[in-house]
Design an enzyme around this catalytic site. Sequence first.
Site, PDB file in Angstrom:
ATOM      1  N   ASP A 162       0.822  -1.205   0.000  1.00  0.00           N
ATOM      2  CA  ASP A 162       0.000   0.000   0.000  1.00  0.00           C
ATOM      3  C   ASP A 162       0.863   1.265   0.000  1.00  0.00           C
ATOM      4  O   ASP A 162       0.714   2.110   0.864  1.00  0.00           O
ATOM      5  CB  ASP A 162      -0.893  -0.067   1.258  1.00  0.00           C
ATOM      6  CG  ASP A 162      -1.786   1.153   1.411  1.00  0.00           C
ATOM      7  OD1 ASP A 162      -2.318   1.624   0.395  1.00  0.00           O
ATOM      8  OD2 ASP A 162      -1.931   1.629   2.551  1.00  0.00           O
ATOM      9  N   GLU A 415       3.484  -8.057   7.454  1.00  0.00           N
ATOM     10  CA  GLU A 415       2.198  -8.673   7.128  1.00  0.00           C
ATOM     11  C   GLU A 415       2.251  -9.800   6.112  1.00  0.00           C
ATOM     12  O   GLU A 415       1.471  -9.828   5.152  1.00  0.00           O
ATOM     13  CB  GLU A 415       1.206  -7.596   6.665  1.00  0.00           C
ATOM     14  CG  GLU A 415       0.941  -6.555   7.744  1.00  0.00           C
ATOM     15  CD  GLU A 415      -0.316  -5.717   7.494  1.00  0.00           C
ATOM     16  OE1 GLU A 415      -0.772  -5.669   6.342  1.00  0.00           O
ATOM     17  OE2 GLU A 415      -0.820  -5.131   8.465  1.00  0.00           O
ATOM     18  N   TYR A 470      -6.406  -2.693  13.087  1.00  0.00           N
ATOM     19  CA  TYR A 470      -7.251  -1.586  12.620  1.00  0.00           C
ATOM     20  C   TYR A 470      -8.712  -1.770  13.026  1.00  0.00           C
ATOM     21  O   TYR A 470      -9.599  -1.429  12.253  1.00  0.00           O
ATOM     22  CB  TYR A 470      -7.115  -1.454  11.095  1.00  0.00           C
ATOM     23  CG  TYR A 470      -5.743  -0.951  10.670  1.00  0.00           C
ATOM     24  CD1 TYR A 470      -5.471   0.409  10.642  1.00  0.00           C
ATOM     25  CD2 TYR A 470      -4.713  -1.841  10.347  1.00  0.00           C
ATOM     26  CE1 TYR A 470      -4.213   0.880  10.275  1.00  0.00           C
ATOM     27  CE2 TYR A 470      -3.462  -1.379   9.976  1.00  0.00           C
ATOM     28  CZ  TYR A 470      -3.216  -0.012   9.944  1.00  0.00           C
ATOM     29  OH  TYR A 470      -1.976   0.458   9.584  1.00  0.00           O
ATOM     30  N   GLU A 506       1.184  -1.055  14.128  1.00  0.00           N
ATOM     31  CA  GLU A 506       0.355  -0.167  13.307  1.00  0.00           C
ATOM     32  C   GLU A 506      -1.039  -0.110  13.909  1.00  0.00           C
ATOM     33  O   GLU A 506      -1.600  -1.142  14.278  1.00  0.00           O
ATOM     34  CB  GLU A 506       0.206  -0.681  11.868  1.00  0.00           C
ATOM     35  CG  GLU A 506       1.439  -0.572  11.023  1.00  0.00           C
ATOM     36  CD  GLU A 506       1.232  -1.037   9.574  1.00  0.00           C
ATOM     37  OE1 GLU A 506       0.077  -1.048   9.088  1.00  0.00           O
ATOM     38  OE2 GLU A 506       2.237  -1.392   8.943  1.00  0.00           O
TER      39      GLU A 506
HETATM   40  C1  GCB Z   1      -1.214  -2.174   6.823  1.00  0.00           C
HETATM   41  C2  GCB Z   1       0.066  -2.103   6.082  1.00  0.00           C
HETATM   42  C3  GCB Z   1       0.402  -0.693   5.634  1.00  0.00           C
HETATM   43  C4  GCB Z   1      -0.843  -0.009   5.120  1.00  0.00           C
HETATM   44  C5  GCB Z   1      -1.855   0.066   6.255  1.00  0.00           C
HETATM   45  C6  GCB Z   1      -3.174   0.722   5.838  1.00  0.00           C
HETATM   46  O1  GCB Z   1      -1.493  -3.074   7.541  1.00  0.00           O
HETATM   47  O2  GCB Z   1       1.133  -2.661   6.779  1.00  0.00           O
HETATM   48  O3  GCB Z   1       1.402  -0.755   4.649  1.00  0.00           O
HETATM   49  O4  GCB Z   1      -0.581   1.262   4.591  1.00  0.00           O
HETATM   50  O5  GCB Z   1      -2.147  -1.221   6.688  1.00  0.00           O
HETATM   51  O6  GCB Z   1      -3.308   1.930   6.012  1.00  0.00           O
HETATM   52  O7  GCB Z   1      -4.026   0.026   5.333  1.00  0.00           O
END
Ligand code: GCB
Length: 596
Positions: A162, A415, A470, A506
Amino acid sequence: MLRPQDSATRERKSLAGLWRFRLDPDGTGRVQQWWRAPLAHARDMPVPASYNDIAPEPALHDHVGDAWYQMATRIPARWDGQRIALRFDAATHRAIVWVGDAQVAEHEGGYTPFEADVTAHVRPGEEARVTVVVSNELTFASIPPGEVLETAAGREQNYFHDFFNYAGLHRSVWLYTTPPTRITSIAAKTGLDGSAGSVEYAVGQSGAPGEAPVEVVLRDAEGRLVAAGTGPEGRLVIPAVHRWAPGDGYLYQLEARLHDAEGGLIDSYLLPVGVRTVEVRGAQFLINGEPFYFRGFGKHEDAAVRGRGHDDVLMVHDFELMQWMGANSFRTAHYPYAEEALDYADRHGVVVIDETAAVGLNLKMTISRSQSGAETYSDQTVSRVTQRAHRQAISELIERDRNHPSVVMWSIANEPESGLPAAREYFAPLFASARELDPTRPVTFANVMGEEPGRCQLAELADVIMVNRYYGWYTNLADLAGAEAVLEGELRQWAAQHGKPIIISEYGADTLPGLHAILDVPWSEEYQVRYLEMCHQVFDRIDGVAGEHIWNFADFATGPAIIRVAGNRKGLFTRDRQPKAAAFAVRRRWSQATDS
Ligand code: GCB
């Protein structure tokens, strides 16, 4: 490979500036041997920079394949009699280099340095023509992986991560000298014993070992001699050592010297050394024997116009903003960063989790057209061929960064699909290689949502559990109470099953600055604040949590996607480094922290 430096016996010349540049979408340059003459139909291109955003042209922005750089430089006449090397701090993702008509180097991997001895190909006092072809293609033989699709509209690069696939000469290029007999490597491992510190060193030299006697001196930050030794290996002891510690980037200078039979100086190399220890004990991450809690960010090397090109102005600004936030650490998501960043972190006591470019080893996560439904691990996808490139990426990262005190842990992937036995088969040898190359630092990877405790086959191999989560964004959107329950439940499970430190590597929510809402409205500044507050409340309730790295420090460029608004907007700062409301909220939390 030692970095170029100006020392009593060495000199550098930077090749930064405007190079001649030409895209080569059909790959004709290699057939027509473009390196043999001044590059025809070329334009100016700054180095260091990504080439993609320099001109407003889709063909440049979305180029797939070879791109040629060329420049002519005069070799200083005073370099006569010296060995002359040409070094690229990075060429993304691979490169071949010629000096004049001769090929001098070839390198795979876009974020680690390579060099060539060019003494035989240049003449001091005369001009030398340097030509480089860089290719930005990603395949299952590269790290990171990707695939090039042949479409009706032409060749298209598909990749599984991403962030935008920036390419070019992203970092410094150097011509530099060493004496013909020279120091080739230095490794320094540090230890603590009460108030004393130790530096175990190993100095490599060209020619037969021991050909030129080695002398080593260690000076403190004021230049006072604190210890000295002779021989290619040894241990120096520093009574009443000033430790390198988070927030206190105290550095000694280790000077290695080679002498001739009469005692004259042949070569001298200076290595900054921070004396500190790192250890994982139970659920704690210890630096100098004291528990350390990671506060900071996953970052990117990303900015308008220059793309991933290194820039001291932006780098120092980012570090200043991180300090203003009260951050004490960051992860080099998702590739090794410019060495200048690690030097800065060393000098300022900033703690770094250093990551390879192994991102996107997960076909479950991709919206790729041709690979949807494909297995991540197979002979056609992530395979032994990928693993070979991955092992090389790990070894080049460790070889490059092992002497930086700021680096406290290696992250060997971001990941990957980790719930399959095939993942374990692929990764177990890579964890073993990393530990063999550096027994002094913990090794980890960032676990993806969905590969929970019990399912993940790799957590057992890692020294620290790092999870990217997330809840409240990709799931439980606009349902922070639900998100809180799931997050807490999962973190408690990790703590109970593994008993290792847990870093949330993250967590974040996309946010458009200027969008406001009273209710929980995703993309609003208030939602980002409340999402982060919710996560922080959970982290504070769980003993095993040893760190929090917000995704992301700043907004950054991605490929086009309906879940991206001109890039990923999870930054606490915009892409041009203006704060969103969450920056102030998190700053309040981090500046009040009383522990490390
Ligand atoms: C993740 C990835 C990261 C993305 C992020 C997102 O898990 O490691 O590279 O940018 O999520 O914002 O979706």
